[in-house]
Design a protein around this motif. Structure first.
Motif, PDB file in Angstrom:
ATOM      1  N   GLN A 101      20.727 -57.180  40.659  1.00  0.00           N
ATOM      2  CA  GLN A 101      22.027 -57.358  40.003  1.00  0.00           C
ATOM      3  C   GLN A 101      23.172 -57.071  40.956  1.00  0.00           C
ATOM      4  O   GLN A 101      24.222 -57.705  40.885  1.00  0.00           O
ATOM      5  CB  GLN A 101      22.134 -56.432  38.786  1.00  0.00           C
ATOM      6  N   GLU A 178      19.163 -60.853  35.914  1.00  0.00           N
ATOM      7  CA  GLU A 178      20.435 -61.505  35.583  1.00  0.00           C
ATOM      8  C   GLU A 178      20.980 -62.290  36.787  1.00  0.00           C
ATOM      9  O   GLU A 178      22.089 -62.019  37.269  1.00  0.00           O
ATOM     10  CB  GLU A 178      21.472 -60.463  35.135  1.00  0.00           C
ATOM     11  N   GLY A 181      24.615 -63.767  36.704  1.00  0.00           N
ATOM     12  CA  GLY A 181      25.668 -62.908  36.170  1.00  0.00           C
ATOM     13  C   GLY A 181      27.029 -63.084  36.809  1.00  0.00           C
ATOM     14  O   GLY A 181      28.046 -62.986  36.138  1.00  0.00           O
ATOM     15  N   THR A 209      17.307 -61.969  31.382  1.00  0.00           N
ATOM     16  CA  THR A 209      18.573 -62.595  31.008  1.00  0.00           C
ATOM     17  C   THR A 209      18.931 -62.218  29.580  1.00  0.00           C
ATOM     18  O   THR A 209      18.060 -61.906  28.771  1.00  0.00           O
ATOM     19  CB  THR A 209      18.494 -64.138  31.141  1.00  0.00           C
ATOM     20  N   HIS A 210      20.225 -62.229  29.273  1.00  0.00           N
ATOM     21  CA  HIS A 210      20.661 -62.027  27.891  1.00  0.00           C
ATOM     22  C   HIS A 210      21.186 -63.323  27.300  1.00  0.00           C
ATOM     23  O   HIS A 210      21.624 -63.363  26.157  1.00  0.00           O
ATOM     24  CB  HIS A 210      21.740 -60.934  27.819  1.00  0.00           C
TER      25      HIS A 210
END
Length: 254
Positions: A101, A178, A181, A209-210
């Motif tokens: 990240q 992510e 991001g 991932t969101h």
């Protein structure tokens, strides 16, 4: 892939009853609880779940950056827990590409030097490693960044350089936390297309991932909650994933 074919293939990544506990006594936190997961060659797996569900812990264990409290992690059939520090470092350099990240680029090295470093540590000549780095930069659509230092790049550019570093060489397992991001939607989709293409060429990838629309690039979506795998589904489209993710978010722990 049929069940018969799957049984014949050694998973690139295999987590067997993996548990990770942080702290002791009253401060003890169970980050993962008995997770079983296989990721096969050519497979792209997305990991979703609420904040604190264990997603990043799962990635760090899969990449040999942390050690499970129980169970074992195997990469291409090799149990990481049985390796000494030198052998483990070799596996991480040769078999695993990790997208962090926070990028983890070395400020004193150019983009090409950051990307080629793992290959040079493995004994590849500087010239050959740079050639591979330039190919990776081209694949991510940023060849002009080759001789630029991290401090002279935007966050999105640094992220793409970090992804190029994860993809250089014949990495059989790509782990991404992510990865889109810091990227705008168009660039993010382009990066996911590169990861998808790498899997289609035979590698395995696992991505936290969101975003359901990003998970839609995957073959399979794994849902974590409170350190446990609570569900998994075959990825079909972003709309169906949104429904599934929403349903899981509303689940009450039994």
């Amino acid at each position: 892939m049929s069940h018969t074919q799957e049984a014949r293939q050694t998973p690139v990544l295999h987590l067997e009853n993996v548990t990770r506990v942080h702290g002791h006594g009253a401060a003890e936190v169970q980050a993962l609880r008995g997770v079983d997961l296989k990721v096969h060659p050519g497979e792209f797996v997305a990991v979703m779940g609420p904040s604190g569900s264990g997603k990043s812990t799962l990635l760090t264990l899969a990449g040999g950056l942390d050690t499970p409290s129980g169970g074992q992690v195997l990469v291409e059939g090799v149990a990481l827990g049985g390796l000494n520090r030198k052998k483990l470092a070799q596996v991480r350099r040769r078999s695993v590409g990790y997208v962090f990240q926070d990028y983890n680029l070395i400020p004193a090295l150019t983009a090409a030097e950051n990307i080629s470093l793992p290959r040079e540590l493995d004994g590849l000549s500087t010239r050959a490693a740079r050639r591979e780095a330039l190919v990776a930069l081209e694949e991510l659509g940023i060849p002009e960044l080759a001789d630029r230092f991290p401090d002279d790049m935007s966050g999105g550019q640094q992220q793409r350089v970090a992804i190029a570093r994860a993809l250089i060489g014949d990495r059989r397992l790509v782990l991404a936390d992510e990865p889109t991001g810091a990227l705008d939607s168009t660039t993010g989709e382009a990066v996911l297309a590169v990861l998808r293409a790498r899997c289609d060429a035979g590698a395995a990838a696992m991505m936290v991932t969101h975003e359901a629309r990003h998970a839609a690039w995957a073959d399979r979506v794994v849902f974590l909650r409170d350190g446990r795998m609570v569900d998994e589904s075959v990825s079909q489209d972003a709309a169906s994933l949104l429904v599934t993710a929403a349903g899981n978010a509303l689940k009450v722990d039994e």
